[in-house]
Design a protein around this motif. Structure first.
Motif, PDB file in Angstrom:
ATOM      1  N   UNK A 224     118.549  31.251  10.699  1.00 44.67           N
ATOM      2  CA  UNK A 224     117.376  30.376  10.629  1.00 44.67           C
ATOM      3  C   UNK A 224     116.121  31.107  11.103  1.00 44.67           C
ATOM      4  N   UNK A 225     116.261  31.858  12.195  1.00 40.23           N
ATOM      5  CA  UNK A 225     115.125  32.620  12.723  1.00 40.23           C
ATOM      6  C   UNK A 225     114.739  33.734  11.750  1.00 40.23           C
ATOM      7  N   UNK A 226     115.744  34.391  11.166  1.00 39.98           N
ATOM      8  CA  UNK A 226     115.476  35.453  10.196  1.00 39.98           C
ATOM      9  C   UNK A 226     114.724  34.903   8.990  1.00 39.98           C
ATOM     10  N   UNK A 227     115.130  33.732   8.516  1.00 41.39           N
ATOM     11  CA  UNK A 227     114.464  33.107   7.373  1.00 41.39           C
ATOM     12  C   UNK A 227     113.004  32.805   7.695  1.00 41.39           C
ATOM     13  N   UNK A 228     112.753  32.314   8.887  1.00 40.10           N
ATOM     14  CA  UNK A 228     111.387  31.975   9.304  1.00 40.10           C
ATOM     15  C   UNK A 228     110.491  33.208   9.302  1.00 40.10           C
ATOM     16  N   UNK A 229     111.052  34.360   9.699  1.00 36.52           N
ATOM     17  CA  UNK A 229     110.270  35.597   9.790  1.00 36.52           C
ATOM     18  C   UNK A 229     110.373  36.447   8.521  1.00 36.52           C
TER      19      UNK A 229
END
Length: 281
Positions: A224-229
């Motif tokens: 989820x964090x990777x997708x956001x960034x």
């Protein structure tokens, strides 16, 4: 959420400023970290491209190959750029692939140092690290040739690998320690106290195997964090390490120029405190 102001440089020994995303050259060897790398020309291009991308810290060792890795670095990058810091290590015998035998015998250590100087084509090693403390040899005996090399100008700075706080403090009585290289990543958190100790004492902490993205229970959060960034999970694992402590210096390794680009870009990712805390199990 508050975004951190993340410094991407760190001064080793308080004097040599280097970019916190470096390069670990161990993968540029044969299978089992033994023998010559299969595609030498590609390996040279990876090293050269790392420098082009701003990497100015490369980690190698007498034991990688053994010997082949240091010679490869010299072949690819000598004469070296003035701002490039090459760190090497000694203290392991390599009887075969994936075999690592600590040897703290002073004569062996002296041979390691002289061999590294020759293979790297330098008069002085920027950072020489003891790859492991040999439990069969008093560490003070192991360090005797290191001290001689420092006094002779053959070694500028000294570091340790896979050690405890107590071992760092013991060695500090003989020689200043400017770096510690231990296994640490999102999934392997054994050395939390050591990271804090090194940061408080101005010692660089170099996590080896930094690209591990942690236990399965963190997978959804990392994705989820990777997708956001707009990043990969590996980049988030590296970004988390950069956030963990300002004295952490990363040395992700790869044989792929594509992955090299990804790794160096990880320094541009600034996790928020909330994102960091989600992964700080």
């Amino acid at each position: 959420m508050t975004t951190i102001n993340q410094s991407l440089t760190f001064k080793i020994a308080g004097e040599r400023e280097i970019n916190r995303v470096g390069y670990g050259a161990m993968q540029l060897t044969g299978n089992g970290v033994f023998g010559e790398v299969a595609d030498r020309e590609n390996a040279k291009k990876v090293l050269q491209e790392a420098i082009t991308l701003g990497v100015n810290f490369i980690d190698t060792a007498d034991a990688y190959g053994p010997h082949f890795n240091e010679s490869l670095i010299a072949d690819a990058l000598h004469a070296y750029r003035a701002d490039l810091l090459i760190a090497t290590k000694g203290g392991f015998e390599r009887p075969g692939p994936n075999q690592w035998v600590p040897n703290g015998n002073p004569e062996f250590i002296s041979k390691n140092i002289e061999g590294s100087l020759e293979r790297l084509k330098v008069d002085s090693i920027d950072l020489w690290q003891l790859h492991r403390i040999d439990p069969k040899v008093p560490v003070e005996d192991t360090l005797a040739p290191v001290l001689e090399a420092v006094k002779a100008g053959k070694i500028k700075h000294f570091g340790l690998s896979e050690v405890s706080i107590a071992e760092v403090e013991r060695v500090q009585k003989t020689i200043p320690v400017v770096s510690v290289q231990n296994l640490y990543n999102l999934g392997e958190r054994k050395w939390e106290d050591l990271i804090d100790y090194t940061n408080e004492n101005g010692i660089t902490f170099i996590p080896w195997f930094p690209l591990a993205s942690g236990p399965q229970k963190l997978a959804d959060k990392i994705e989820a964090i990777a997708h956001k960034h707009n990043a990969t999970t590996a980049q988030i694992a590296l970004a988390w390490l950069l956030k963990r402590s300002p004295n952490i210096l990363l040395i992700p390794g790869t044989k792929s120029i594509g992955h090299l680009y990804e790794n160096t870009k990880a320094g541009e990712i600034e996790l928020t405190q909330e994102e960091y805390d989600q992964l700080d199990k």
